[in-house]
Design a protein around this motif. Sequence first.
Motif, short mmCIF file in Angstrom:
data_model
loop_
_atom_site.label_atom_id
_atom_site.label_comp_id
_atom_site.label_asym_id
_atom_site.label_seq_id
_atom_site.Cartn_x
_atom_site.Cartn_y
_atom_site.Cartn_z
N ASP A 198 -5.43 1.99 -6.34
CA ASP A 198 -6.06 1.96 -6.06
C ASP A 198 -7.37 2.20 -5.23
O ASP A 198 -9.14 1.80 -5.38
CB ASP A 198 -5.67 0.84 -3.99
CG ASP A 198 -5.75 -0.36 -4.40
OD1 ASP A 198 -4.99 -1.05 -5.71
OD2 ASP A 198 -4.35 -1.78 -4.10
N GLY A 236 1.06 -1.05 -0.23
CA GLY A 236 0.09 0.28 -0.05
C GLY A 236 1.08 1.50 -0.56
O GLY A 236 1.11 2.78 -0.59
N GLY A 287 2.76 -6.77 -4.54
CA GLY A 287 2.27 -6.49 -5.32
C GLY A 287 1.75 -5.63 -6.10
O GLY A 287 1.97 -5.51 -8.05
N ASN A 307 -2.42 -4.98 -14.34
CA ASN A 307 -1.43 -4.93 -15.18
C ASN A 307 -1.75 -3.06 -15.75
O ASN A 307 -1.58 -2.52 -17.45
CB ASN A 307 -1.69 -5.74 -16.36
CG ASN A 307 -1.95 -7.11 -15.77
OD1 ASN A 307 -1.24 -7.19 -14.90
ND2 ASN A 307 -2.05 -8.14 -17.06
N1 LIG Z 1 -1.14 -7.89 -11.81
C1 LIG Z 1 -1.26 -6.00 -10.98
N2 LIG Z 1 -1.42 -4.98 -11.35
C2 LIG Z 1 -1.03 -4.02 -11.55
N3 LIG Z 1 -1.40 -3.73 -9.66
C3 LIG Z 1 -1.66 -5.05 -8.87
C4 LIG Z 1 -1.25 -6.45 -9.58
N4 LIG Z 1 -1.20 -7.46 -8.43
C5 LIG Z 1 -1.34 -7.06 -7.69
N5 LIG Z 1 -0.77 -5.23 -7.41
C6 LIG Z 1 -1.29 -4.12 -7.07
O1 LIG Z 1 -0.81 -4.44 -4.86
C7 LIG Z 1 -2.07 -4.23 -4.37
C8 LIG Z 1 -1.53 -5.69 -2.96
O2 LIG Z 1 -0.23 -5.67 -2.63
P1 LIG Z 1 0.71 -6.04 -1.72
O3 LIG Z 1 1.73 -6.38 -1.89
O4 LIG Z 1 -0.23 -7.16 -0.90
O5 LIG Z 1 -0.11 -4.53 -0.61
P2 LIG Z 1 0.27 -4.82 0.87
O6 LIG Z 1 1.23 -5.69 0.89
O7 LIG Z 1 -0.15 -3.38 1.39
O8 LIG Z 1 -0.41 -5.66 1.12
C9 LIG Z 1 -3.27 -4.21 -4.94
O9 LIG Z 1 -4.69 -4.04 -4.39
C10 LIG Z 1 -3.04 -4.02 -6.40
O10 LIG Z 1 -2.88 -3.18 -5.79
#
Ligand SMILES: Nc1ncnc2c1ncn2[C@@H]1O[C@H](COP(=O)(O)OP(=O)(O)O)[C@@H](O)[C@H]1O
Length: 393
Positions: free
Chosen positions: A211, A182, A319, A227
């Motif tokens: 997000d 995040g 992510g 993506n």
């Molecule tokens: N294929 C993708 N394309 C773009 N953004 C992505 C993709 N997969 C995940 N994300 C982004 O990654 C976020 C989740 O990341 P994450 O590492 O789990 O964060 P946190 O540690 O805050 O939970 C999603 O909310 C999204 O914004």
Amino acid sequence: MTRKHMLVLGMMSGTSADGIDVALARISGAPPNLNAKLLGHTSVKFPVALRKEILRVAEQHPITAGALSQLNFCLGELFANAALVACRKFRVSPRRISLIGSHGQTIFHQGEPANFLGRPTASTLQIGEPATIAARTGITTIGDFRPADIALGGQGAPLVPYVDYLLYRHKKFGRVSLNLGGIANITVLPRAAEPQQVLAFDTGPANMLVDALVSHFTHGRLRFDKNASLASRGRILPALLDDLLRDAYLRIAPPKSTGREYYGHVYLKKLFIVGRRYRAKPNDLIRAATIFTALSVVDALNRFVTPKTKIHQLIVSGGGAHNPLILAQLSAALPGIEVLPSSRLGIPEDAKEAFAFALLAYETFHQRPSNLPSATGARGPVILGKISYAPPR
Ligand SMILES: Nc1ncnc2c1ncn2[C@@H]1O[C@H](COP(=O)(O)OP(=O)(O)O)[C@@H](O)[C@H]1O
Ligand SMILES: [Mg+2]
């Protein structure tokens, strides 16, 4: 017979509150000769209503003490369930797992002391009751990693740098480990670094802004910009981007940490105002927020890191590492630095943080400190976390 290695589960839900990431690690030895191998990872989504409540509470909307207590235990059940789901998926009996390290869900973080009833107070709160996890899984669980560091005058964050140091320190290369959750945070590992040379801090937003925009513009139909498909359809508005890059947080010198308190709904309102000023359409704004995310990392590197430290590689996890626009922007804006997804070094992007909490739990279990005072600002090293023992078998 003494067992040479331990199987440890690490669990993490970050500020995106998208779900619980679980990693299974096989760990042996002790630093500097600690061996950790990731055996598997998976992710379990939160039920929609629960995620909404977590985000609501994390944005500091009112909650009664009773509801907070309920939320803590309810989340404990979900974390326990995630651990059991993961064991089934990895085909490992929970009985073979020695330890769980559960970060929990942060719902409040005030790393820097702030006035509270006339007293300067720093505090942090991660929920997802570890005693519930231990009882339901039968596995001793370490949770609440952050308070010990805060109690010693640190910010309680970031904690992953200790693990970055163990995993990524390199004799010849200066490296930066970047996690795009995040919030975006970096660990700077100068070539052949000593622990006290490690610098780490939150650079600004990662996926949180994009997000929030996507969920707003699609009325909750989409949760994130998969993506970068929406952002790619937006126009580039350089003046809007310049406006965003004047963000006050970027100028604060590290150590520093941030979260939903700053880049949550208050910031989103600001984004809409800036967007209107430059007549941005929804996808234009999503594009600007995506590029801003990458450029705020670049800004932090240029301002606080590369003037003093030669960096060869930027290792990206979280992510946001799946967002092609962010990665392309990072590569373009950082000539001379190789931008690598963490999977290239053997740790899948989505497993990194959960894997880290398996290692941190292992260290705590062996009564070794695992905060890096140079990263958190604590007065010294401290053993992190609290132990909830499994009920006797
Ligand atoms: N294929 C993708 N394309 C773009 N953004 C992505 C993709 N997969 C995940 N994300 C982004 O990654 C976020 C989740 O990341 P994450 O590492 O789990 O964060 P946190 O540690 O805050 O939970 C999603 O909310 C999204 O914004
Ligand atoms: Mg997540």
